[in-house]
Design a protein around this motif. Structure first.
Motif, PDB file in Angstrom:
ATOM      1  N   GLU A  51       0.829  -1.213   0.000  1.00  0.00           N
ATOM      2  CA  GLU A  51       0.000   0.000   0.000  1.00  0.00           C
ATOM      3  C   GLU A  51       0.861   1.261   0.000  1.00  0.00           C
ATOM      4  OE1 GLU A  51      -2.676  -1.757   2.984  1.00  0.00           O
ATOM      5  OE2 GLU A  51      -3.689   0.178   2.790  1.00  0.00           O
ATOM      6  N   GLN A  75      -9.065  -5.642  -0.237  1.00  0.00           N
ATOM      7  CA  GLN A  75      -7.788  -5.192  -0.831  1.00  0.00           C
ATOM      8  C   GLN A  75      -8.034  -4.142  -1.919  1.00  0.00           C
ATOM      9  OE1 GLN A  75      -6.001  -8.899  -2.135  1.00  0.00           O
ATOM     10  NE2 GLN A  75      -4.474  -8.800  -0.522  1.00  0.00           N
ATOM     11  N   ARG A  78      -8.498  -0.906  -0.184  1.00  0.00           N
ATOM     12  CA  ARG A  78      -7.246  -0.350   0.349  1.00  0.00           C
ATOM     13  C   ARG A  78      -6.345   0.162  -0.778  1.00  0.00           C
ATOM     14  NH1 ARG A  78      -3.880  -3.818   2.958  1.00  0.00           N
ATOM     15  NH2 ARG A  78      -5.040  -5.755   2.851  1.00  0.00           N
ATOM     16  N   ALA A  79      -6.333  -0.566  -1.885  1.00  0.00           N
ATOM     17  CA  ALA A  79      -5.479  -0.162  -3.014  1.00  0.00           C
ATOM     18  C   ALA A  79      -5.923   1.184  -3.573  1.00  0.00           C
ATOM     19  CB  ALA A  79      -5.538  -1.227  -4.114  1.00  0.00           C
ATOM     20  N   ALA A  82      -5.075   3.996  -1.374  1.00  0.00           N
ATOM     21  CA  ALA A  82      -3.641   4.327  -1.444  1.00  0.00           C
ATOM     22  C   ALA A  82      -3.282   5.078  -2.721  1.00  0.00           C
ATOM     23  CB  ALA A  82      -2.817   3.047  -1.341  1.00  0.00           C
TER      24      ALA A  82
END
Ligand code: 3PG
Length: 209
Positions: A51, A75, A78-79, A82
């Protein structure tokens, strides 16, 4: 702003796949890739620092940075938080595709069979990662799979090196080729950014028609 992934990939035709252990590598790596002529990169979610690496490379600004090996909706979330502008997965997962849609980022699922490709097309996607391309049959598989699905665009990845790049790119259904040979974990551990730049430039040159 939603990334027009097809234009990004069509513009460079090379998708470096990066597994980066340390965030300290992010800046020099982005510099080397950009200096070699890459326009985009996929940072895999296979390391604890992934990340932070996405964040640092996205902030660098020279490349359109996406996240790879995205296996779950969490995920994907979160990606994108980021700074990932696109998501790549080794396979097809409904939850990842749905979440990417809701987040407004392009998603490129992996497909290895006609059935998986039909699933992706049914979900409204037209760009897929043919994975793992070489072990599955390489350009022979690509030709066979592309024939019944002329609307599909492929990003073959898996076991491809510079020598095989032109053969894949010659197929009209191929948007770009992905691969990790451009910047391996070994290059990064040894700080071989000149070599990464050289391999990128060599690959970019081979993408020319
Ligand atoms: C990927 O996740 O896309 C692959 O690990 C890249 O394949 P390669 O390492 O064989 O290039």
């Amino acid at each position: 702003m939603t990334t027009d992934l097809a234009s990004v990939l069509a513009g460079s035709r090379l998708l470096p796949v990066l597994t980066v252990a340390s965030v300290a590598s992010a800046g020099p790596l982005a510099d080397a890739l950009a200096a070699g002529g890459a326009r985009c990169a996929e940072v895999t979610f296979r390391t604890p620092d992934a990340e932070r690496v996405v964040k640092a490379m996205a902030a660098h600004g020279a490349l359109t940075v996406g996240a790879g090996t995205v296996l779950t909706a969490e995920q994907a979330e979160r990606a994108v938080a980021a700074g990932a502008r696109f998501l790549v997965s080794p396979g097809y997962d409904d939850e990842v595709v749905d979440r990417a849609r809701r987040l407004g980022v392009p998603v490129v699922p992996g497909v290895a069979t006609a059935s998986e490709l039909m699933r992706a097309l049914k979900a409204g996607l037209d760009t897929v990662k043919l994975f793992p391309a070489e072990p599955l049959g390489g350009t022979g598989l690509l030709r066979a799979l592309a024939a019944p699905f002329p609307q599909a665009r492929f990003v073959p990845t898996g076991g491809i090196g510079p020598g095989r790049l032109p053969a894949y790119l010659a197929h009209p259904s191929v948007l770009a080729v992905g691969g990790s040979w451009i910047a391996t974990s070994g290059h990064l551990e040894r700080g071989q950014y000149d070599e990464i730049r050289r391999l990128t430039a060599e690959a970019v040159e081979r993408t020319a028609p």
